[in-house]
Design a protein around this motif. Structure first.
Motif, mmCIF file in Angstrom:
data_model
loop_
_atom_site.group_PDB
_atom_site.id
_atom_site.type_symbol
_atom_site.label_atom_id
_atom_site.label_comp_id
_atom_site.label_asym_id
_atom_site.label_seq_id
_atom_site.Cartn_x
_atom_site.Cartn_y
_atom_site.Cartn_z
ATOM 1 N N ARG A 463 0.837 -1.205 0.000
ATOM 2 C CA ARG A 463 0.000 0.000 0.000
ATOM 3 C C ARG A 463 0.871 1.253 0.000
ATOM 4 N NH1 ARG A 463 -2.193 3.541 3.725
ATOM 5 N NH2 ARG A 463 -1.330 2.434 5.533
ATOM 6 N N HIS A 464 1.867 1.287 0.853
ATOM 7 C CA HIS A 464 2.719 2.473 0.933
ATOM 8 C C HIS A 464 3.562 2.632 -0.328
ATOM 9 C CE1 HIS A 464 1.695 3.790 4.933
ATOM 10 N NE2 HIS A 464 1.905 2.583 5.431
ATOM 11 N N ALA A 465 4.051 1.513 -0.881
ATOM 12 C CA ALA A 465 4.828 1.608 -2.125
ATOM 13 C C ALA A 465 3.954 2.133 -3.257
ATOM 14 C CB ALA A 465 5.418 0.243 -2.490
ATOM 15 N N ALA A 466 2.695 1.706 -3.291
ATOM 16 C CA ALA A 466 1.779 2.202 -4.320
ATOM 17 C C ALA A 466 1.536 3.696 -4.161
ATOM 18 C CB ALA A 466 0.460 1.433 -4.257
ATOM 19 N N VAL A 467 1.424 4.154 -2.926
ATOM 20 C CA VAL A 467 1.256 5.592 -2.672
ATOM 21 C C VAL A 467 2.458 6.353 -3.214
ATOM 22 C CG1 VAL A 467 1.243 7.347 -0.846
ATOM 23 C CG2 VAL A 467 -0.287 5.374 -0.701
ATOM 24 N N VAL A 468 3.651 5.850 -2.941
ATOM 25 C CA VAL A 468 4.866 6.528 -3.414
ATOM 26 C C VAL A 468 4.903 6.538 -4.933
ATOM 27 C CG1 VAL A 468 7.383 6.433 -3.467
ATOM 28 C CG2 VAL A 468 6.165 6.010 -1.332
ATOM 29 N N ARG A 469 4.586 5.406 -5.558
ATOM 30 C CA ARG A 469 4.587 5.358 -7.033
ATOM 31 C C ARG A 469 3.608 6.377 -7.589
ATOM 32 N NH1 ARG A 469 4.806 -0.227 -6.484
ATOM 33 N NH2 ARG A 469 2.599 -0.453 -6.845
ATOM 34 N N ARG A 470 2.428 6.439 -6.992
ATOM 35 C CA ARG A 470 1.399 7.348 -7.503
ATOM 36 C C ARG A 470 1.797 8.809 -7.303
ATOM 37 N NH1 ARG A 470 -2.752 9.499 -4.737
ATOM 38 N NH2 ARG A 470 -2.442 8.042 -2.990
ATOM 39 N N LEU A 471 2.396 9.092 -6.160
ATOM 40 C CA LEU A 471 2.698 10.491 -5.845
ATOM 41 C C LEU A 471 4.023 10.952 -6.417
ATOM 42 C CD1 LEU A 471 1.553 10.792 -2.116
ATOM 43 C CD2 LEU A 471 0.378 11.589 -4.163
ATOM 44 N N HIS A 472 4.900 10.034 -6.772
ATOM 45 C CA HIS A 472 6.230 10.423 -7.234
ATOM 46 C C HIS A 472 6.137 11.408 -8.394
ATOM 47 C CE1 HIS A 472 10.416 10.256 -8.211
ATOM 48 N NE2 HIS A 472 10.192 9.681 -9.374
ATOM 49 N N GLU A 473 5.311 11.068 -9.409
ATOM 50 C CA GLU A 473 5.122 11.990 -10.534
ATOM 51 C C GLU A 473 4.130 13.091 -10.174
ATOM 52 O OE1 GLU A 473 6.810 12.058 -13.125
ATOM 53 O OE2 GLU A 473 7.803 10.103 -13.110
ATOM 54 N N LYS A 474 3.083 12.708 -9.479
ATOM 55 C CA LYS A 474 2.007 13.649 -9.174
ATOM 56 C C LYS A 474 2.519 14.837 -8.359
ATOM 57 C CE LYS A 474 -2.555 13.171 -7.087
ATOM 58 N NZ LYS A 474 -3.342 12.239 -6.286
ATOM 59 N N LEU A 475 3.523 14.570 -7.543
ATOM 60 C CA LEU A 475 4.069 15.596 -6.673
ATOM 61 C C LEU A 475 4.562 16.803 -7.452
ATOM 62 C CD1 LEU A 475 4.412 15.346 -3.577
ATOM 63 C CD2 LEU A 475 6.824 14.923 -3.989
ATOM 64 N N PHE A 476 5.126 16.560 -8.628
ATOM 65 C CA PHE A 476 5.655 17.656 -9.435
ATOM 66 C C PHE A 476 4.544 18.447 -10.111
ATOM 67 C CE2 PHE A 476 9.054 14.448 -9.521
ATOM 68 C CZ PHE A 476 10.088 15.201 -9.017
ATOM 69 N N TYR A 477 3.501 17.761 -10.531
ATOM 70 C CA TYR A 477 2.585 18.360 -11.491
ATOM 71 C C TYR A 477 1.228 18.752 -10.932
ATOM 72 C CZ TYR A 477 6.183 16.537 -14.470
ATOM 73 O OH TYR A 477 7.399 16.287 -15.023
ATOM 74 N N ARG A 478 0.749 18.052 -9.917
ATOM 75 C CA ARG A 478 -0.583 18.405 -9.444
ATOM 76 C C ARG A 478 -0.659 19.837 -8.908
ATOM 77 N NH1 ARG A 478 -4.233 14.752 -5.480
ATOM 78 N NH2 ARG A 478 -3.064 15.786 -3.827
ATOM 79 N N PRO A 479 0.368 20.324 -8.192
ATOM 80 C CA PRO A 479 0.305 21.732 -7.780
ATOM 81 C C PRO A 479 0.216 22.702 -8.961
ATOM 82 C CG PRO A 479 1.927 20.556 -6.484
ATOM 83 C CD PRO A 479 1.514 19.622 -7.580
ATOM 84 N N LEU A 480 0.791 22.313 -10.100
ATOM 85 C CA LEU A 480 0.656 23.162 -11.286
ATOM 86 C C LEU A 480 -0.796 23.239 -11.724
ATOM 87 C CD1 LEU A 480 3.749 21.814 -13.254
ATOM 88 C CD2 LEU A 480 3.548 24.070 -12.201
ATOM 89 N N LEU A 481 -1.491 22.112 -11.661
ATOM 90 C CA LEU A 481 -2.905 22.098 -12.033
ATOM 91 C C LEU A 481 -3.726 22.893 -11.028
ATOM 92 C CD1 LEU A 481 -3.388 18.391 -13.146
ATOM 93 C CD2 LEU A 481 -2.719 20.348 -14.509
ATOM 94 N N ASP A 482 -3.404 22.729 -9.732
ATOM 95 C CA ASP A 482 -4.126 23.501 -8.712
ATOM 96 C C ASP A 482 -3.926 24.998 -8.913
ATOM 97 O OD1 ASP A 482 -4.991 21.154 -7.607
ATOM 98 O OD2 ASP A 482 -3.452 21.085 -6.050
ATOM 99 N N ALA A 483 -2.738 25.353 -9.425
ATOM 100 C CA ALA A 483 -2.443 26.778 -9.626
ATOM 101 C C ALA A 483 -3.298 27.391 -10.726
ATOM 102 C CB ALA A 483 -0.960 26.956 -9.961
ATOM 103 N N VAL A 484 -3.736 26.572 -11.677
ATOM 104 C CA VAL A 484 -4.510 27.131 -12.795
ATOM 105 C C VAL A 484 -5.983 26.753 -12.743
ATOM 106 C CG1 VAL A 484 -2.510 27.200 -14.316
ATOM 107 C CG2 VAL A 484 -3.960 25.169 -14.328
ATOM 108 N N ALA A 485 -6.327 25.639 -12.052
ATOM 109 C CA ALA A 485 -7.718 25.179 -12.082
ATOM 110 C C ALA A 485 -8.632 25.998 -11.179
ATOM 111 C CB ALA A 485 -7.779 23.694 -11.686
ATOM 112 N N GLN A 486 -8.083 26.558 -10.075
ATOM 113 C CA GLN A 486 -8.844 27.450 -9.190
ATOM 114 C C GLN A 486 -10.139 26.794 -8.693
ATOM 115 O OE1 GLN A 486 -9.337 31.010 -11.468
ATOM 116 N NE2 GLN A 486 -7.188 31.565 -11.328
ATOM 117 N N LEU A 487 -9.950 25.613 -8.105
ATOM 118 C CA LEU A 487 -11.134 24.865 -7.672
ATOM 119 C C LEU A 487 -11.336 24.835 -6.160
ATOM 120 C CD1 LEU A 487 -11.035 21.763 -10.005
ATOM 121 C CD2 LEU A 487 -12.659 23.643 -10.059
ATOM 122 N N ALA A 488 -10.243 24.976 -5.408
ATOM 123 C CA ALA A 488 -10.339 24.768 -3.957
ATOM 124 C C ALA A 488 -9.987 26.057 -3.220
ATOM 125 C CB ALA A 488 -9.399 23.636 -3.532
ATOM 126 N N PRO A 489 -10.971 26.884 -2.898
ATOM 127 C CA PRO A 489 -10.677 28.125 -2.169
ATOM 128 C C PRO A 489 -9.974 27.823 -0.855
ATOM 129 C CG PRO A 489 -12.943 28.078 -2.954
ATOM 130 C CD PRO A 489 -12.397 26.703 -3.180
#
Length: 995
Positions: A463-489
């Motif tokens: 479970r923890h290894a899967a979390v790391v695999r999923r977040l390893h790439e996501k960590l770089f890019y999801r904040p970029l999407l949050d910066a432009v999507a403007q969904l979560a005040p």
């Protein structure tokens, strides 16, 4: 002696308390030395609380047996009366066989576990230095080190210290040990000590204050002369001190070793001097250091030796660390570092690797360090060498989502705890999860998993290894999407500056445009935008892994705009992992495939079909093209339909080629470049043959309906006839006709010429697709001769006027379209010319050599580098093909295998017939395949044909990626090309010119 009834009762109690060998435990409990403990239920409860009760009991018996009589009584009394001590001692004995061995050798060391004062709960360097203060040689230092380690392990297994505190204590103990070792070295060489100042800089996990139980301790040494000393002699003295200090820690003694001290992170690695002055360090870092070296320096910490010099070193290198992201080679270096090096891990061990395997510790550490390098330029709060502290700072600064950071923190702590307990058992350096059931059970219990330790451990680990695999790439890019999507005040978002920095560091040349694309794709509350926000973090990572991330993202936006309302498109990418990765690879690899896809975006479906990338055979293609032509209203519409099939199939071929060259998670890289070349050549040849057949049918229908007054065939020549077409190749052809019965020859000739003219007109209609140019210049009399001849006319010409170069050209003649019976008769006609009986005469051989030499001097474009021109340059296609063709013409009459239009097939036949040695044949084949791939790569990358490497750096990098080179290795690619073709030219000089 025990009575049977009591034995049975004890046996059951032992089972309930977690013993796996209750019979053996009963025997151990009966030893005389445990008589004072045997009947006390407290002991069994305490043993049952350990990771391995059997191991703990065995260790306890050894410890008690090793005591003198008076100490044994003190030990047993303390065990029964002091629960904290009992838990610490038995906890260590149940988790570490190695520390049990230490206690058996040093039976009084158990006393270090008796009392924990409040100030001792989390000791620092000073406390450990006191614990090592009496050590005067490597043996006593090792004993004292193990005694301190015993206390750390006790706090760890009892939960008094958490993962981060334990790792910090281990680093502090290492610091104290380095200082003690240096003191011993100084005492042994007082003259050296007086001559120099020496500072020890900890790197890696020791520098980051997050050390393992067993790990190399990475260091760098900085030296300066003492006042009045000669610099060269002082550095020699400092080197002797440093070497002695390393030996004290690393060498094997009667007490084993402490740990290896590794200085390979120093400038120039093991080839560089062990000790440098501060100015020498700075000169290296400013001129030669690579990005990974600055990443390593992120954890640098002065730990021993001259404190003032150590502080000067840290102050000097720190600014360089935080400027690393601005270096010219940062992006390709990062791309190289982002590819985990798992090649050296045996395949059977990859899934057991806690550190380097997918979803392992290295993934977390690399992700955190890269984000620190990118954003630490302008945010000093990120300047921490400790992974978990840095992760918390990234979350606090809004560079990582808080939920992602929390999950990653939890996963990292669990995986590091696993690593600690695995190493603690025998104090061996390993990152492999054990396979043995007993080891897994002990490991699970040590982590608090008691119901079904093995099953629970595997579940939690995965479970923890899967979390790391999923977040390893996501960590770089999801904040970029949050910066432009403007969904979560209320969510902290990356600032535009921080988003731009991150995109630049990941290879995006125009971060502002990239952010606009992300906003267009991911903003809003529609289901489409929601799916895009799921897809983009992974897609952006694949784009960043390419030579041109901007092109990949732009292409994805265009395809998404074209297909955004199509219900199957995003569902395909979301549900078929291979489709999304294949699309990312294709879109970011160059211009040709994306241009084709944007003209037929529905071809995305090909990428999700397991069999979708397999080329269609010529019969299938021709049947589809002719059916499309038959449905069209006019000739131009018919050819447009044929072109539509060609466009789709050219995309299929290009996509399969790119994915085979680069590889994806589901489809590893094609190991044989020759197979890729053959596949492309066959596919493009079949596709162009089917398209020409469609143009021929359209031209005939426009004026004559279904039946032309003369039989008509298209003969492929050159690479077309050789089934070796590239993406940008012209189709060399000959046209042959034969009047039908009862048709006047002049009428037949007019019809044949009109159909050729109409075919050429239709195929030359303006289009955005790659053109299909048919070139008939290899016909008799060249450009001045008639475009089309009868079979008899060809026969007469070749009988009376044929030149040797025409016979050579006919080596590639093969039927391609039209009347295949007529085409076969043409092939029968020319066979005696291209495979002359008894071979070529010497005059004909000399003429071929003269023609080749003249072509070399006249046809190479002005200013072209002859060592890099894939077609006409040294050791290129022309060199190899003329050499093979000369062998065919000289020996084809006697060797049936040489009677082929395909270069590689003919070369293999020549080798099989003994006409060319193995090494020379392999050299020519390698050069021909490489030159062909270069031409294909140029067309794929630039969208237009070319015979030499591009000058644009991004295009050149994309060609290198296609050819299998990692980022940053463009120079190696060019050097390899020159080397391989130089060797091929040497073979050509010998075989073709007879030199």
């Amino acid at each position: 002696m025990t009575v049977p009834g009591r034995r049975s009762s004890t046996f059951s109690r032992l089972l309930r308390h977690g013993f796996t060998d209750p019979s053996g435990a009963e025997r151990l409990l009966d030893v005389p030395e445990l008589s004072a403990l045997r009947g006390d239920p407290v002991l069994l409860d305490a043993l049952g609380a350990t990771a391995d009760p059997d191991l703990a009991l065995r260790g306890l018996v050894r410890l008690v047996e090793a005591q003198a009589e008076t100490e044994r009584q003190t030990l047993t009394t303390t065990l029964l009366s002091a629960k904290p001590f009992r838990d610490r001692l038995l906890g260590v004995l149940g988790a570490s066989e190695a520390l049990a061995d230490h206690l058996a050798r040093h039976p009084r060391d158990w006393e270090s576990l008796v009392t924990y004062e409040a100030v001792d709960l989390h000791p620092g360097v000073a406390e450990f230095e006191r614990g090592l203060s009496e050590a005067v040689d490597p043996v006593s230092l090792r004993v004292a080190y193990r005694r301190c380690l015993l206390a750390i392990a006790a706090r760890d297994v009892c939960g008094t210290a958490d993962l981060a505190q334990t790792a910090a204590e281990l680093a502090d103990l290492a610091t104290a040990t380095l200082r003690a070792a240096l003191a011993i070295a100084r005492t042994a060489a007082p003259a050296d000590a007086a001559m120099c100042r020496l500072a020890v800089i900890a790197m890696g996990k020791c520098g980051g204050h997050e050390l393992n139980y067993v790990s190399d301790v990475d260091v760098i040494f900085v030296g300066e002369p003492a006042e009045g000393a000669d610099e060269a002699k002082a550095i020699q003295a400092a080197t002797r001190l440093a070497s002695h200090m390393m030996r004290i820690c690393s060498e094997t003694t009667v007490e084993g070793t402490i740990w290896p001290v590794d200085a390979n992170l120093r400038p120039e690695g093991r080839n560089g001097p062990l000790v440098r002055t501060l100015s020498s360090h700075l000169a290296y870092y400013q001129r030669w250091a690579k990005t990974w070296e600055f990443q390593a320096l992120l954890k640098a910490r002065a730990v021993a030796g001259d404190p003032e010099l150590g502080a000067q070193y840290i102050d000097a290198v720190s600014p360089l660390v935080w400027q690393a992201a601005e270096r010219e080679n940062f992006v390709p270096d990062v791309q190289k570092m982002r590819r985990r090096v798992v090649d050296n891990i045996p395949a059977a061990q990859v899934d057991r690797e806690l550190k380097l395997g997918p979803g392992g510790l290295r993934d977390v550490e690399f992700a955190v360090q890269l984000l620190q390098l990118v954003h630490g330029r302008s945010d000093a709060t990120l300047h921490s060498g400790t992974t978990l502290d840095a992760l918390a700072a990234l979350a606090a600064g809004g560079y990582v989502g808080r939920a992602d950071a929390s999950q990653l923190d939890e996963a990292y702590r669990f995986l590091r705890a696993m690593e600690h307990r695995i190493q603690l058992y025998r104090l061996r350096r390993t990152h492999l999860v054990p396979e043995d059931e007993a080891d897994l059970r002990r490991l699970g219990r040590s982590l608090g998993l008691r119901t079904d330790p093995v099953a629970e451990l595997n579940k939690e680990w995965r479970r923890h290894a899967a979390v790391v695999r999923r977040l390893h790439e996501k960590l770089f890019y999801r904040p970029l999407l949050d910066a432009v999507a403007q969904l979560a005040p209320g969510e902290i978002r990356l600032s535009p500056k921080a988003a731009g920095q991150r995109l630049e560091a990941l290879g995006y040349a125009d971060p502002a445009a990239a952010l606009r694309h992300l906003e267009a794709l991911a903003s809003g509350v529609s289901r489409k935008a929601a799916i895009q926000r799921t897809l983009l973090p992974v897609l952006l990572g694949w784009f960043a892994d390419s030579a041109d991330p901007d092109a990949g993202l732009l292409g994805f936006r265009k395809v998404s705009d074209a297909l955004g309302k199509t219900p199957w498109y995003l569902r395909l990418l979301r549900d078929e992992g291979a489709a999304a990765e294949n699309l990312a690879r294709v879109l970011s690899a160059g211009r040709l495939a994306p241009d084709l896809l944007l003209r037929a975006p529905e071809a995305v479906a090909i990428l999700g079909d397991p069999g979708g990338l397999k080329p269609r055979g010529r019969d299938h293609l021709e049947q589809e093209v002719l059916a499309a032509v038959g449905r069209a209203d006019g000739a131009e519409q018919a050819v447009a339909a044929a072109r539509g099939v060609r466009r789709r199939e050219l995309f299929r071929t290009a996509a399969a080629d790119l994915i085979g060259s680069y590889g994806t998670e589901d489809s590893p890289r094609e190991p044989d470049p020759g197979a890729l070349v053959d596949r492309v050549g066959e596919a493009v040849t079949d596709l162009n043959a089917a398209t020409i057949a469609g143009a021929l049918r359209a031209a005939v229908r426009a004026e004559w309906g279904e039946r032309l007054p003369t039989r008509f065939a298209v003969i492929g020549m050159g690479r077309f006839g050789g089934h070796e077409l590239g993406y940008g190749s012209d189709a060399d052809v000959l046209f042959v006709h034969e009047p039908r019965e009862g048709v006047d020859e002049q009428e037949a000739a007019r019809a044949a010429n009109r159909v050729v003219a109409e075919m050429r007109r239709l195929l030359q209609l303006p289009t955005a697709d790659p053109p299909l140019l048919i070139d008939a210049d290899l016909r008799p009399e060249g450009k001045s001769g008639p475009l089309v001849r009868t079979l008899k006319s060809y026969e007469a010409y070749y009988r009376r006027w044929s030149l040797v170069w025409e016979s050579q050209a006919l080596l590639r003649a093969a039927p391609m379209a039209g009347d295949l019976e007529l085409a076969d008769r043409f092939i029968e006609l020319v066979d005696p010319l291209r495979y002359p009986a008894e071979g070529l005469g010497e005059e004909a051989v000399r003429e071929i050599r003269r023609l080749k030499a003249r072509m070399e001097s006249e046809r190479l474009p002005r200013g072209a580098d002859p060592t890099l021109h894939a077609k006409l340059g040294r050791g290129g296609l022309s060199d190899v093909e003329w050499t093979v063709q000369l062998l065919q013409m000289r020996h084809g009459w006697a060797e049936p295998g040489l009677r082929t239009t395909r270069t590689r097939e003919a070369l293999a036949a020549a080798h099989a017939a003994g006409l060319i040695p193995t090494e020379e044949a392999q050299t020519l084949d390698e050069a021909w395949v490489l030159a062909t791939r270069v031409r294909n790569a140029v067309m794929l990358v630039r969208g237009r044909p070319g015979d030499t490497f591009p000058s644009d750096p991004r295009e050149l990098a994309a060609v290198a990626r296609y050819l299998g080179y990692e980022p940053g290795h463009v120079g190696e690619m060019v050097d390899d090309y020159r080397r391989i073709t130089r060797r091929a030219r040497a073979v050509v000089e010998e075989l073709f010119y007879g030199s």
